[in-house]
Scaffold this active site. Structure first.
Site, PDB file in Angstrom:
ATOM      1  CB  SER A  76      -5.416  -0.989  -7.154  1.00 57.96           C
ATOM      2  OG  SER A  76      -5.077   0.192  -7.853  1.00 57.96           O
ATOM      3  CG  ASP A  78      -9.776   4.067  -1.932  1.00 60.92           C
ATOM      4  OD1 ASP A  78     -10.110   3.007  -1.387  1.00 60.92           O
ATOM      5  OD2 ASP A  78      -9.122   4.954  -1.359  1.00 60.92           O
ATOM      6  N   GLY A 108      -2.347   1.174  -3.311  1.00 60.24           N
ATOM      7  CA  GLY A 108      -2.294   2.475  -3.968  1.00 60.24           C
ATOM      8  C   GLY A 108      -1.762   3.549  -3.049  1.00 60.24           C
TER       9      GLY A 108
HETATM   10  P1  ADP Z   1      -3.856   5.267  -6.428  1.00 61.94           P
HETATM   11  O1  ADP Z   1      -4.386   5.128  -5.050  1.00 61.94           O
HETATM   12  O2  ADP Z   1      -2.375   5.166  -6.448  1.00 61.94           O
HETATM   13  O3  ADP Z   1      -4.403   6.499  -7.074  1.00 61.94           O
HETATM   14  P2  ADP Z   1      -5.809   3.790  -7.926  1.00 61.94           P
HETATM   15  O4  ADP Z   1      -6.231   2.385  -7.765  1.00 61.94           O
HETATM   16  O5  ADP Z   1      -6.749   4.818  -7.378  1.00 61.94           O
HETATM   17  O6  ADP Z   1      -4.383   4.009  -7.264  1.00 61.94           O
HETATM   18  O7  ADP Z   1      -5.554   4.034  -9.467  1.00 61.94           O
HETATM   19  C1  ADP Z   1      -5.307   5.298 -10.010  1.00 61.94           C
HETATM   20  C2  ADP Z   1      -5.934   5.395 -11.392  1.00 61.94           C
HETATM   21  O8  ADP Z   1      -5.312   4.510 -12.295  1.00 61.94           O
HETATM   22  C3  ADP Z   1      -7.399   5.019 -11.405  1.00 61.94           C
HETATM   23  O9  ADP Z   1      -8.102   6.019 -12.090  1.00 61.94           O
HETATM   24  C4  ADP Z   1      -7.441   3.718 -12.170  1.00 61.94           C
HETATM   25  O10 ADP Z   1      -8.643   3.596 -12.866  1.00 61.94           O
HETATM   26  C5  ADP Z   1      -6.294   3.876 -13.122  1.00 61.94           C
HETATM   27  N1  ADP Z   1      -5.696   2.621 -13.643  1.00 61.94           N
HETATM   28  C6  ADP Z   1      -6.031   1.344 -13.411  1.00 61.94           C
HETATM   29  N2  ADP Z   1      -5.180   0.488 -14.039  1.00 61.94           N
HETATM   30  C7  ADP Z   1      -4.287   1.272 -14.695  1.00 61.94           C
HETATM   31  C8  ADP Z   1      -3.145   0.990 -15.516  1.00 61.94           C
HETATM   32  N3  ADP Z   1      -2.760  -0.263 -15.780  1.00 61.94           N
HETATM   33  N4  ADP Z   1      -2.446   2.034 -16.000  1.00 61.94           N
HETATM   34  C9  ADP Z   1      -2.795   3.298 -15.705  1.00 61.94           C
HETATM   35  N5  ADP Z   1      -3.861   3.627 -14.937  1.00 61.94           N
HETATM   36  C10 ADP Z   1      -4.597   2.630 -14.441  1.00 61.94           C
HETATM   37 MG    MG Z   2      -6.808   6.775  -6.459  1.00 59.26          MG
END
Ligand code: ADP
Ligand code: MG
Length: 405
Positions: A76, A78, A108
């Site tokens: 994912s 961070d 991510g």
């Molecule tokens: P990105 O780098 O794209 O932002 P992240 O891993 O930081 O990816 O996740 C973004 C947010 O989504 C975080 O706050 C995380 O806690 C939350 N998250 C985790 N799983 C899910 C899910 N299944 N649906 C929506 N949000 C989620």
């Molecule tokens: Mg993030």
């Protein structure tokens, strides 16, 4: 009890947590297309967990039987690792739980830890799929190093743990505003930076810090490997004594008299995670030996705990996973838009500290306090927005473990 005398290697049991919403929403495809074949090739059994909502992973690792797992791996950005770390430190058995090796695979839009881990291998910079494969390779190799964590106290007396960064001002605003450009992937920070430059503003606040003592060169931080990796040992070698929570006050008394005298109230007995012996109460002045910054007008304050703020932002070139430092950068007000743009452009290769920008200050510290005076603003921790208001933080050297080089 400890297993002793066992020299038989067994396969790793890895929990892979995937946030299907992260980045461009392709994390699951990245898993089945790139990572699954690598794990199969390396004969590493895994269990795939697809998160269904925010804090799903946090709740899961807080409750799960950790003895089943040799590593927790996050595919994912961070944000999901932030959840997992905080879930581990919310457990009764946090001291043992936080020893669980953690792996990061970039899926991510903000993949700063993955970029940092890749940088620590001393390989040339990599992005996208190349970065994913590099991190997948490290996972299969299974070497484990120590990872610093920083405990962050928020105004409402909540405490969270961070592995990456705390930002206020320009960078925090980019973190938040760029969320809406998530679909462009890691480019979102560049887009956000350009947007923010157009509406550059000054942020008022007070900053103070505890400077780090001059350091001697560090030894290699390799501490163990996964059961499937080279030199593996079935005993988790912990350097921590497994003391109980109830002796926090004793720890404080023996380690830092100056701070103990400033505490008016004892630590709550059931507070989990390590005690913060360097910090005074947030309502009280900072300890006398701290450095208080004269300026109150800033463009940004950025505390870095790893080398990279994003795949293309090499913000703390000297940082390593477990150096025990907070790399504190701040930019004073008065900087021109062009100079600020130059800072961010040179940051891609980590050159920003060497261009003699008079508005940029860099210090290695052990703890800091930031008190925003501007009535509105944003603070982000590991790229996630937290409560706005006074914050303070201290580093805990090497308390977590990371699958790394
Ligand atoms: P990105 O780098 O794209 O932002 P992240 O891993 O930081 O990816 O996740 C973004 C947010 O989504 C975080 O706050 C995380 O806690 C939350 N998250 C985790 N799983 C899910 C899910 N299944 N649906 C929506 N949000 C989620
Ligand atoms: Mg993030």
């Amino acid at each position: 009890g400890e297993r002793q005398g066992c020299i038989v290697r067994r396969p790793c049991r890895v929990m892979v947590l995937v946030n299907p919403q992260s980045g461009r929403g392709q994390a699951l495809q990245l898993f089945s297309g790139q990572i699954e074949p690598m794990l199969t090739e390396a004969s590493i059994p895994y269990t795939l967990v697809i998160t269904e909502h925010q804090n799903h992973a946090r709740d899961l690792v807080r409750e799960t039987d950790l003895s089943q797992w040799d590593a927790l791996v996050i595919l994912s950005g961070d944000g999901l690792l932030f959840e997992v770390l905080n879930g581990l430190l919310e457990r009764e058995d946090w001291e043992e739980a936080i020893q669980t090796p953690l792996g990061i695979l970039p899926g991510g839009s903000g993949n700063a830890l993955a970029a940092s881990v890749h940088h620590y291998t001393k390989s040339p910079p990599a992005w996208g799929k190349e970065l994913l494969l590099s991190c997948g390779f490290l996972l299969c190799k299974g070497l484990v190093t120590r990872l610093d964590l920083v405990s962050v106290h928020l105004a409402s007396s909540q405490r969270i743990f961070s592995f990456l960064s705390l930002a206020w001002g320009f960078v925090a605003d980019i973190d938040i505003e760029s969320e809406k450009y998530r679909l462009v992937g890691p480019m979102r920070f560049l887009v956000g930076t350009l947007m923010r430059l157009a509406s550059l503003r000054v942020y008022q606040g007070r900053l103070a810090y505890l400077p780090a003592p001059p350091s001697t060169p560090q030894n290699s931080s390799l501490c163990s490997s996964l059961p499937c990796g080279p030199n593996s040992s079935p005993n988790q070698n912990s350097r921590h004594n497994h003391s109980t929570n109830s002796n926090h006050n004793t720890v404080l008394n023996s380690s830092n008299n100056a701070i103990t005298t400033m505490r008016t109230e004892p630590q709550p007995v059931n507070r989990k995670g390590p005690p913060d012996s360097l910090l005074a109460d947030l309502e009280q002045p900072v300890p006398e030996h701290w450095t208080v910054v004269n300026e109150e007008d800033f463009v940004l304050v950025l505390a870095m705990f790893q080398s990279h703020l994003a795949e293309d932002l090499f913000a703390a070139p000297g940082a390593t996973a477990d150096d025990g430092f907070i790399h504190l950068l701040y930019v004073r007000a008065g900087i021109s838009r062009l100079a600020l743009l130059t800072l961010f452009m040179t940051m891609e290769k980590g050159g920003h500290l060497a261009i003699g920008c008079p508005h940029l200050v860099y210090e290695r510290v052990k703890a800091f306090r930031l008190e925003p005076l501007s009535p509105e603003g944003a603070i982000t921790v590991d790229g996630e927005m937290v409560e706005y208001g006074p914050v303070q933080a201290q580093v805990h050297e090497g308390i977590a473990r990371l699958i790394s080089a």
